[in-house]
Design a protein around this motif. Structure first.
Motif, PDB file in Angstrom:
ATOM      1  N   ARG A 142      12.809  22.058  23.773  1.00 34.32           N
ATOM      2  CA  ARG A 142      11.712  21.596  22.828  1.00 34.32           C
ATOM      3  C   ARG A 142      10.501  22.471  23.232  1.00 34.32           C
ATOM      4  O   ARG A 142       9.942  23.060  22.061  1.00 34.32           O
ATOM      5  CB  ARG A 142      11.620  20.194  22.891  1.00 34.32           C
ATOM      6  N   SER A 143       9.733  22.297  24.387  1.00 36.69           N
ATOM      7  CA  SER A 143       8.811  22.816  24.921  1.00 36.69           C
ATOM      8  C   SER A 143       8.824  23.001  26.162  1.00 36.69           C
ATOM      9  O   SER A 143       9.479  22.266  27.080  1.00 36.69           O
ATOM     10  CB  SER A 143       7.463  22.171  23.944  1.00 36.69           C
ATOM     11  N   ARG A 144       7.437  23.596  26.774  1.00 39.78           N
ATOM     12  CA  ARG A 144       7.100  23.728  28.094  1.00 39.78           C
ATOM     13  C   ARG A 144       5.889  23.698  28.367  1.00 39.78           C
ATOM     14  O   ARG A 144       4.960  24.094  27.695  1.00 39.78           O
ATOM     15  CB  ARG A 144       7.633  24.983  28.634  1.00 39.78           C
ATOM     16  N   ASP A 156       3.656  22.351  38.788  1.00 36.65           N
ATOM     17  CA  ASP A 156       4.780  21.269  38.364  1.00 36.65           C
ATOM     18  C   ASP A 156       4.941  21.768  36.721  1.00 36.65           C
ATOM     19  O   ASP A 156       4.080  21.735  35.989  1.00 36.65           O
ATOM     20  CB  ASP A 156       4.051  19.908  38.231  1.00 36.65           C
ATOM     21  N   GLU A 157       6.092  22.247  36.688  1.00 35.77           N
ATOM     22  CA  GLU A 157       6.710  22.633  35.421  1.00 35.77           C
ATOM     23  C   GLU A 157       7.473  21.573  34.717  1.00 35.77           C
ATOM     24  O   GLU A 157       8.462  21.243  35.105  1.00 35.77           O
ATOM     25  CB  GLU A 157       7.464  23.761  35.528  1.00 35.77           C
ATOM     26  N   TYR A 158       6.829  21.305  33.360  1.00 33.81           N
ATOM     27  CA  TYR A 158       7.518  20.370  32.647  1.00 33.81           C
ATOM     28  C   TYR A 158       8.323  20.984  31.598  1.00 33.81           C
ATOM     29  O   TYR A 158       7.573  21.540  30.423  1.00 33.81           O
ATOM     30  CB  TYR A 158       6.723  19.310  32.100  1.00 33.81           C
ATOM     31  N   ILE A 159       9.783  20.949  31.534  1.00 30.88           N
ATOM     32  CA  ILE A 159      10.534  21.634  30.205  1.00 30.88           C
ATOM     33  C   ILE A 159      10.998  20.357  29.500  1.00 30.88           C
ATOM     34  O   ILE A 159      11.824  19.604  30.073  1.00 30.88           O
ATOM     35  CB  ILE A 159      11.463  22.309  30.900  1.00 30.88           C
ATOM     36  N   TYR A 160      10.391  20.372  28.306  1.00 33.57           N
ATOM     37  CA  TYR A 160      10.715  19.284  27.605  1.00 33.57           C
ATOM     38  C   TYR A 160      12.091  19.358  26.801  1.00 33.57           C
ATOM     39  O   TYR A 160      12.008  20.405  26.062  1.00 33.57           O
ATOM     40  CB  TYR A 160       9.522  18.830  26.564  1.00 33.57           C
ATOM     41  N   VAL A 161      13.060  18.617  26.944  1.00 28.89           N
ATOM     42  CA  VAL A 161      14.441  18.591  26.026  1.00 28.89           C
ATOM     43  C   VAL A 161      14.833  17.384  25.638  1.00 28.89           C
ATOM     44  O   VAL A 161      14.234  16.278  25.904  1.00 28.89           O
ATOM     45  CB  VAL A 161      15.450  18.929  27.262  1.00 28.89           C
ATOM     46  N   PRO A 203      11.020  14.076  26.364  1.00 30.00           N
ATOM     47  CA  PRO A 203       9.622  13.827  25.935  1.00 30.00           C
ATOM     48  C   PRO A 203       9.353  12.788  25.368  1.00 30.00           C
ATOM     49  O   PRO A 203       8.341  11.938  25.117  1.00 30.00           O
ATOM     50  CB  PRO A 203       9.374  14.974  25.009  1.00 30.00           C
ATOM     51  N   ALA A 204      10.428  11.811  24.733  1.00 28.59           N
ATOM     52  CA  ALA A 204      10.280  10.602  24.062  1.00 28.59           C
ATOM     53  C   ALA A 204       9.605   9.523  24.956  1.00 28.59           C
ATOM     54  O   ALA A 204       8.744   8.846  24.711  1.00 28.59           O
ATOM     55  CB  ALA A 204      11.413  10.033  23.518  1.00 28.59           C
TER      56      ALA A 204
END
Length: 507
Positions: free
Chosen positions: A225-227, A203-208, A293-294
């Motif tokens: 933002r981050s990953r 599970d890849e979470y790419i925070y945008v 991400p918020a």
């Protein structure tokens, strides 16, 4: 009052200065969530044994008492403790345990309640380590004997942290079982050997950060933002089973071209043995999600997946290993995500040859309508969610209790069904006791991915060891409630945390 609150480094310097003067430092460490007279008397005793009383608090993120705890955030807890006249200084520990605090402050006396005197009964396993740390610096543990209250008990009975249905359920449960009963159930699976079969999913979470709609395109633009990438699917299930069982073998399918095997092995518990099989020319499944991400809200998913049927030779190798070794396991736990690993031949093997078979067959965006639980003609335990149950039973509107009792039980030779309901909890069905509902134990979810798998992973070995289905489902519900408070698999739930939360619920 606020000048009493110091950093851990400052507390170390203060304690060293006091020791240099020949004064005795007393340390108390804990959550101190709902301050009560038991805390006050406990700290008064400590102050009488020394010249300086320091109290350190567990930081919010390491309060392992389950969802919705602590009731009060760490700064408020520090303020309340600092208001006590007997307390000289207060600090917040950034670590999960007290060992670093003890090494920094080096107290003459380390204050603990009498309930910690029996080290063997300590579910966290930390009290012995803490005692040895205190003694290393010439101190000793001081166990206080006085009136005892529990913050968890007070919050459960007085503060109404739970919805009415949940509070009534827990009240009834407390009248019938104790924490020791639950510990015995969990202890009964310690020597079990389990086989987990299922798809690996990363599970890849790419925070945008959402930016808005471009002027010339009908899309939403985002700013990276981050990953993070987590080992989910059957990996997460095996790790959780490994928290309560002695030995777990994990049969899973990886892609030959992009296996991510190094990452997977690095994230397995020591007692989980990976038995990988490979898809030639394919890759290990990665589900990549753009996440705000918020609020940890998922915006879109891209699946990198090879889910067609395996070539005959590769499938035969996988099936052959399972058939050869399946008799060696006390329980076989199948996490079927419908991504091409489990064919009719493997279904036949596990249904015919498992001593105890637990099955979770999932419907997801990649297989909707093509991976139904009814492809398993027999099981000892089936755990699916409500949409999966309705699809399998071809029943859209009937009450879910009717779907299980009058449809699924006739389609599958299985006598223990659990249907998970998300925020509505779960229902449990056995022919002897009928249908019973277990309400959700938390009302707030940060991330629901993997919650059903967490429930399944704990309930399965418990049922294999002969646990009452409704008690196993309660424990599974509790672990599911813990999981929804965790983003992805950022933190692996541990056995001490499970026992601590169950203890909190039953106080």
């Amino acid at each position: 009052m606020f000048d009493k609150i110091k950093t851990l480094g400052e507390l170390g310097e203060i304690a060293a200065a006091e020791r240099a003067k020949g004064r005795k430092v007393v340390l108390a460490h804990g959550v101190f969530d709902i301050l009560h007279v038991g805390h006050k008397r406990h700290l008064d005793i400590g102050k009488r044994h020394g010249d300086l009383l320091i109290v350190t608090l567990t930081t919010d993120r390491f309060v392992n008492k389950g969802p919705d705890r602590p009731v009060f955030a760490e700064k408020l807890r520090a303020e309340m403790v600092a208001a006590l006249e007997c307390v000289d200084y207060v600090g917040i520990s950034p670590d999960p345990g007290a060992e670093h605090v003890l090494e920094t402050i080096k107290p003459s006396y380390y204050l603990k309640g009498s309930e910690y005197a029996d080290e063997e009964a300590d579910v966290t396993g930390r009290i012995k380590t803490e005692r040895l740390t205190v003694e290393k610096f010439g101190g000793e543990v001081l166990y206080t004997e006085d009136i005892t209250f529990s913050s968890s008990n007070l919050s459960n009975r007085v503060m109404s942290l739970y919805p009415e249905e949940t509070a009534a359920y827990l009240k009834d449960l407390r009248s019938r079982i104790t924490v020791d009963d639950v510990k015995k159930e969990v202890a009964a699976v310690e020597n079990k050997r389990c086989l987990v079969i299922g798809d690996t999913i990363l599970d890849e979470y790419i925070y945008v950060e959402p930016l808005g709609k471009p002027a010339k395109e009908n899309i939403i633009a985002t700013k990276y933002r981050s990953r993070e990438i987590f080992c989910g699917g059957a990996i997460a299930t095996a790790n959780l089973v490994g928290q309560v069982c002695a030995s777990v073998d994990l049969v899973t399918l990886l892609g030959k071209s992009q296996s991510h095997e190094e990452l997977i092995r690095a994230n397995l518990n020591p007692n989980v043995n990976l038995v990988p099989f490979y898809r030639e020319g394919g890759q290990t499944t990665v589900k990549s999600r753009l996440v705000d991400p918020a609020y940890v809200k998922k915006l879109i998913e891209v699946a990198y997946i090879s889910d067609e049927a395996l070539p005959a030779a590769e499938q035969a190798t996988l099936n052959g290993w399972v058939e050869k070794n399946i008799a060696n396991y006390d329980a076989v736990i199948v996490n079927d995500f419908g991504h091409g690993m489990i064919d009719d031949g493997l279904v036949d093997i596990v249904c015919r040859k498992s001593k105890f078979l637990a099955v979770n067959a999932q419907t997801n965006s990649a297989n909707r309508g093509f991976n139904l639980i009814t492809k398993y003609p027999r099981a000892n335990f089936i755990c699916i969610d409500e949409p999966e149950a309705r699809l399998a039973a071809v029943e859209r509107y009937a009450p879910i209790e009717t779907v299980v009792r009058e449809k699924l039980e006739r389609l599958i030779d299985c006598h223990t069904f659990v249907i998970t309901h998300g925020k509505l909890g779960s229902i449990v069905y056995t022919p002897q006791a009928g249908v019973k509902r277990i309400p959700a134990l938390t009302g707030e979810a940060i991330d629901t991915i993997g919650a059903g798998d967490a429930f399944f992973a704990l309930a399965s070995p418990l049922l294999a060891a002969g646990s009452d289905p409704f008690l196993a489902a309660f424990i599974g519900n509790a672990v599911g409630a813990m999981k929804v408070r965790i983003v992805g698999q950022r933190h692996q739930i541990t056995k001490p945390e499970i026992l601590k939360y169950l203890s909190t619920l039953l106080k």
